[in-house]
Design an enzyme around this catalytic site. Structure first.
Site, PDB file in Angstrom:
ATOM      1  N   CYS A  69     -16.032  35.569  20.973  1.00 30.80           N
ATOM      2  CA  CYS A  69     -17.264  34.811  20.616  1.00 30.80           C
ATOM      3  C   CYS A  69     -18.599  35.444  20.664  1.00 30.80           C
ATOM      4  CB  CYS A  69     -17.220  33.753  21.925  1.00 30.80           C
ATOM      5  SG  CYS A  69     -15.557  32.967  22.323  1.00 30.80           S
ATOM      6  N   ARG A  80     -17.798  39.469  14.630  1.00 25.86           N
ATOM      7  CA  ARG A  80     -16.980  39.494  15.953  1.00 25.86           C
ATOM      8  C   ARG A  80     -15.787  38.649  15.702  1.00 25.86           C
ATOM      9  NH1 ARG A  80     -19.982  40.798  20.631  1.00 25.86           N
ATOM     10  NH2 ARG A  80     -18.640  39.669  21.827  1.00 25.86           N
ATOM     11  N   TRP A  97     -14.271  31.840  19.331  1.00 28.19           N
ATOM     12  CA  TRP A  97     -12.842  32.311  18.938  1.00 28.19           C
ATOM     13  C   TRP A  97     -12.176  31.634  19.992  1.00 28.19           C
ATOM     14  CZ3 TRP A  97      -8.892  35.155  20.981  1.00 28.19           C
ATOM     15  CH2 TRP A  97      -7.909  35.951  20.101  1.00 28.19           C
ATOM     16  N   ASN A 110     -18.660  33.066  26.623  1.00 26.88           N
ATOM     17  CA  ASN A 110     -17.581  34.062  26.339  1.00 26.88           C
ATOM     18  C   ASN A 110     -16.804  34.388  27.424  1.00 26.88           C
ATOM     19  OD1 ASN A 110     -19.086  33.823  23.881  1.00 26.88           O
ATOM     20  ND2 ASN A 110     -19.626  36.110  23.756  1.00 26.88           N
ATOM     21  N   GLY A 111     -15.716  34.628  27.060  1.00 25.93           N
ATOM     22  CA  GLY A 111     -14.705  34.949  28.317  1.00 25.93           C
ATOM     23  C   GLY A 111     -13.809  33.968  28.473  1.00 25.93           C
ATOM     24  N   GLU A 132      -1.618  53.719  10.864  1.00 25.47           N
ATOM     25  CA  GLU A 132      -3.177  53.085  10.525  1.00 25.47           C
ATOM     26  C   GLU A 132      -3.156  52.411   9.326  1.00 25.47           C
ATOM     27  OE1 GLU A 132      -5.472  52.223  12.253  1.00 25.47           O
ATOM     28  OE2 GLU A 132      -7.021  52.045  11.007  1.00 25.47           O
ATOM     29  N   LYS A 161      -4.070  48.462   8.479  1.00 20.77           N
ATOM     30  CA  LYS A 161      -5.055  48.179   7.868  1.00 20.77           C
ATOM     31  C   LYS A 161      -4.800  47.306   6.720  1.00 20.77           C
ATOM     32  CE  LYS A 161      -7.747  48.951   9.772  1.00 20.77           C
ATOM     33  NZ  LYS A 161      -8.429  49.789  10.717  1.00 20.77           N
ATOM     34  N   GLU A 183      -3.572  43.657   8.366  1.00 21.58           N
ATOM     35  CA  GLU A 183      -5.013  42.910   9.029  1.00 21.58           C
ATOM     36  C   GLU A 183      -5.656  42.252   7.884  1.00 21.58           C
ATOM     37  OE1 GLU A 183      -7.098  45.096  12.284  1.00 21.58           O
ATOM     38  OE2 GLU A 183      -7.143  46.234  10.812  1.00 21.58           O
ATOM     39  N   HIS A 209      17.466  55.678   9.988  1.00 19.46           N
ATOM     40  CA  HIS A 209      17.698  55.131  11.447  1.00 19.46           C
ATOM     41  C   HIS A 209      17.659  53.643  11.477  1.00 19.46           C
ATOM     42  CE1 HIS A 209      18.774  59.164  12.963  1.00 19.46           C
ATOM     43  NE2 HIS A 209      17.524  59.364  12.415  1.00 19.46           N
ATOM     44  N   LYS A 262     -13.456  41.336  16.266  1.00 24.86           N
ATOM     45  CA  LYS A 262     -14.155  42.724  16.450  1.00 24.86           C
ATOM     46  C   LYS A 262     -13.904  43.326  17.781  1.00 24.86           C
ATOM     47  CE  LYS A 262     -15.887  46.485  14.537  1.00 24.86           C
ATOM     48  NZ  LYS A 262     -14.956  47.107  13.506  1.00 24.86           N
TER      49      LYS A 262
HETATM   50  C1  F6R Z   1      -8.035  47.329  13.731  1.00 23.58           C
HETATM   51  C2  F6R Z   1      -9.199  47.257  14.920  1.00 23.58           C
HETATM   52  C3  F6R Z   1      -8.497  47.051  16.313  1.00 23.58           C
HETATM   53  C4  F6R Z   1      -9.354  47.609  17.319  1.00 23.58           C
HETATM   54  C5  F6R Z   1      -8.690  47.310  18.640  1.00 23.58           C
HETATM   55  C6  F6R Z   1      -9.559  48.263  19.663  1.00 23.58           C
HETATM   56  O1  F6R Z   1      -8.781  47.482  12.342  1.00 23.58           O
HETATM   57  O2  F6R Z   1     -10.279  47.218  14.812  1.00 23.58           O
HETATM   58  O3  F6R Z   1      -7.165  47.116  16.259  1.00 23.58           O
HETATM   59  O4  F6R Z   1      -9.134  48.940  16.843  1.00 23.58           O
HETATM   60  O5  F6R Z   1      -9.088  46.107  19.036  1.00 23.58           O
HETATM   61  O6  F6R Z   1     -11.055  48.113  19.655  1.00 23.58           O
HETATM   62  P1  F6R Z   1     -11.754  49.065  20.370  1.00 23.58           P
HETATM   63  O7  F6R Z   1     -11.979  50.585  19.636  1.00 23.58           O
HETATM   64  O8  F6R Z   1     -13.221  48.415  20.278  1.00 23.58           O
HETATM   65  O9  F6R Z   1     -11.323  49.162  21.818  1.00 23.58           O
END
Ligand code: F6R
Length: 607
Positions: A2, A27, A74, A100-101, A479, A483, A486, A502, A602
């Site tokens: 949020c 976010r 969110w 938020n929270g 990764e 990506k 996501e 395996h 985010k």
């Molecule tokens: C993927 C992504 C998330 C963050 C994860 C940790 O693209 O952005 O997987 O890497 O939520 O976030 P931080 O780095 O802010 O702790």
């Protein structure tokens, strides 16, 4: 997650609130709302969907209000509907709350308040705060908010507006980030500094269990028991340009292309390229005696930590383990005062990583935060901090912060290695010489984009994609898969290539895309054998390789994406670039919302 914004000042509040909410869109959110005080009356507007949907439903130019609060939600408690969107009101409709929270004891509080006669109109935990503040109000809003949050359990950042007190916004924080700021004839509130760029000239980050008030001449902060807090403010130095797309179609693409600079800045801050001296003040506090290292992190940051686990084994003679932060809390890690825990986080606010830090410190470990955002909770709760210098990252999918994390973690490993292990000097010297060339090599790696664009046209129909690699490139396979899933919503998995036999090999049939990272330096022949196995089952092999002209590779791969040859810290960074571009262009071909993928946030501040 949020987003919170608030404005009180000489200018019109509604346009500022909507513009700032758009800046917080990165976010991740699913509904938006604002509350204003107009002609002495509190007005509230909310809507499920995007800020632009909310904006389209309003005649923004008609509002004369000079104070207001805004929120992007969110959903956690209650579906993302109009009724559950913030702001939430008390029974009288005079008090508006954004939050938020999570209020963990919301059910108990709701029950008490309903028994007192309060009537709720949403399923959210937030609404209890509006009614609680109403119930505790004896005329002073700040006092009522202070007493309300004292009863609340959980994590929160709150901003409150009252029709009876239109000259200020009252705020409170525990767990979730919140900043207050001051600018020309205006006071500001936000969950995140980018919303205030170009507006506030200075900001103050609230600490846990602080409350505050924001007026048109600035702000004041207090402890929960009413004592004034005086901390030097922070100048807002980032340029608003940093949060513009600068001609790119998406922030993600801009951020992918910024990597020569973001990795370069991260290295330059820590390494004198002429003398090869490493400057990492965070490590001067000691750490020479550590006998065990844990990296704790989530998502993409965990993949960077996993890369570091491989890299550090070459230079540091102690065991290193990268552990997913939410799992670290459930295990019984070997921790002593000689344990070093490195918390890797772009935002510095990820709740699982923060909790892992708390657990590690409670058991006596020394904790270094490796973060991109300054003044975060993880930084505050750590013994020392190392920054990645990637600049603000707006795209929800992390790109430039990931490669900056690998660069920074690599350098921290070298610095510790030099102290602990004289034998590592040769590795260090080779690494440092290579790092000077890395920004230029990233520029070269980015040149593959046009080919990836046409490949994406072919791949976007895939239902799932495998990413295989060995050694330090295995976390890059993880990764690459993350990506892709996501932002394109195509199912993807990363595996060590040696594990293929395996299990995952069962997935391979005609045309199944398998992205294979083939480095000359990392079990190359074995990887080619794995390629043969994929080919034998008619899989579609997409090789990413620093040996693109090798005839054996060319014979096996349906497509070869070249990366510049490099070793050590540079190699995983360079192999990342084509995978980021692949995920991006597949998502663009599919028409997904690249910068704000569905369901993602985010900064993940709830567990
Ligand atoms: C993927 C992504 C998330 C963050 C994860 C940790 O693209 O952005 O997987 O890497 O939520 O976030 P931080 O780095 O802010 O702790």
């Amino acid at each position: 997650m949020c987003g919170i914004v608030g404005y009180v000042g000489r200018e019109l509040a509604a346009p500022f609130l909507l513009q700032s909410l758009k800046r917080l869109e990165y976010r991740g959110y699913d509904s938006a709302g604002i509350a204003l005080i107009e002609d002495g009356r509190l007005l509230r507007f909310r809507r499920a969907g995007k800020v632009k949907d909310l904006e389209a439903s309003l005649d923004v130019a008609a509002f004369a209000a000079r104070v207001g609060i805004g929120h992007t939600r969110w959903a956690t408690h209650g579906a993302p509907t109009d009724d559950n969107a913030h702001p939430h009101l008390d029974c009288s409709g005079r008090i508006a709350v954004i939050h938020n929270g999570i209020i963990e004891n919301h059910a108990v509080l709701r029950h008490q308040l309903e028994a007192e006669g309060h009537v709720f109109s949403s399923q959210t935990d937030t609404e209890v705060l509006a009614h609680l503040i109403e119930s505790l109000s004896e005329g002073d809003l700040l006092d009522a908010v202070r007493r309300a949050v004292a009863q609340a359990q959980g994590a929160f950042a709150v901003a409150v507006l009252s029709q009876d007190d239109p000259s200020r916004i009252v705020v409170a924080k525990r767990g979730s980030p919140l900043v207050v700021g001051r600018g020309e004839g205006a006071g500001y509130v936000s969950s995140d500094v980018p919303a205030l760029l170009g507006k506030a000239t200075e900001v103050q980050f609230l600490l846990d269990d602080e409350v505050g008030e924001v007026r048109c001449d600035g702000y004041a902060v207090f402890t929960l028991d009413g004592r004034p807090v005086h901390r030097p403010p922070h100048r807002v130095s980032a340029d608003p340009i940093a949060i513009q797309k600068g001609g790119y179609k998406h922030f993600m693409l801009k951020e992918i292309h910024e990597q020569p600079r973001s990795v370069g800045e991260t290295i330059r801050e820590k390494l004198d390229e002429a003398t090869h001296a490493l400057s990492l003040p965070a490590l001067e506090k000691g750490f020479a005696d550590i006998d065990h290292v844990y990296f704790v992190a989530c998502g993409t940051a965990f993949h960077a930590a996993k890369v570091a686990e491989y890299l550090w084994e070459d230079v540091l003679p102690v065991p290193t383990h990268a552990v997913i932060a939410s799992e670290f809390r459930l295990r019984n890690p070997h921790i002593t005062p000689r344990t070093l825990v490195i918390a890797v986080s772009q935002s510095g606010e990820t709740i699982d990583t923060l909790m892992a830090v708390r657990r590690a410190r409670a058991r006596g470990a020394r904790v270094v935060a490796l973060v991109n955002a300054e003044q975060s909770a993880i930084e505050r709760e750590s013994d020392a901090v190392v920054y990645t210098r990637a600049g603000i990252e707006i795209g929800v999918a992390a790109t430039k912060t990931f490669t900056a994390q690998i660069a920074a973690l690599g350098l921290v490993g070298l610095a510790l290695g030099r102290r602990r292990n004289p034998d590592s000097e040769a590795v260090c010297a080779r690494e440092l010489a290579e790092l000077a060339l890395l920004p230029g090599r990233i520029v070269e790696a980015l040149r593959v984009e046009a080919r990836i664009q046409s490949l994406a046209e072919q791949l976007h129909r895939a239902s799932d994609v495998l990413f295989l690699a060995r050694g330090v490139l295995f976390p890059i396979a993880l990764e690459g898969a993350l990506k892709l899933k996501e932002i394109s919503y195509i199912h993807a998995e990363g595996y060590p290539a040696g594990e293929m036999k395996h299990g995952p090999i069962a997935l391979i049939d005609e045309g199944k895309p398998v992205v294979m990272l083939a480095s000359r330096d990392i079990a190359y022949e074995k990887l080619l054998s794995n390629m043969e196995e994929v080919k034998a089952r008619k899989g579609l092999v997409i090789a990413v390789s620093d040996a693109p002209d090798d005839p054996n590779l060319r014979r096996l791969a349906d497509e070869v994406l070249p990366v510049p040859a490099a070793t050590g810290i540079s190699a995983p960074i360079l192999f990342t670039i084509p995978l980021q571009l692949l995920a991006y262009h597949v998502a663009v071909s599919l028409g997904t919302d690249v910068d704000q993928p569905r369901n993602l946030a985010k900064t993940v501040t709830v567990e």
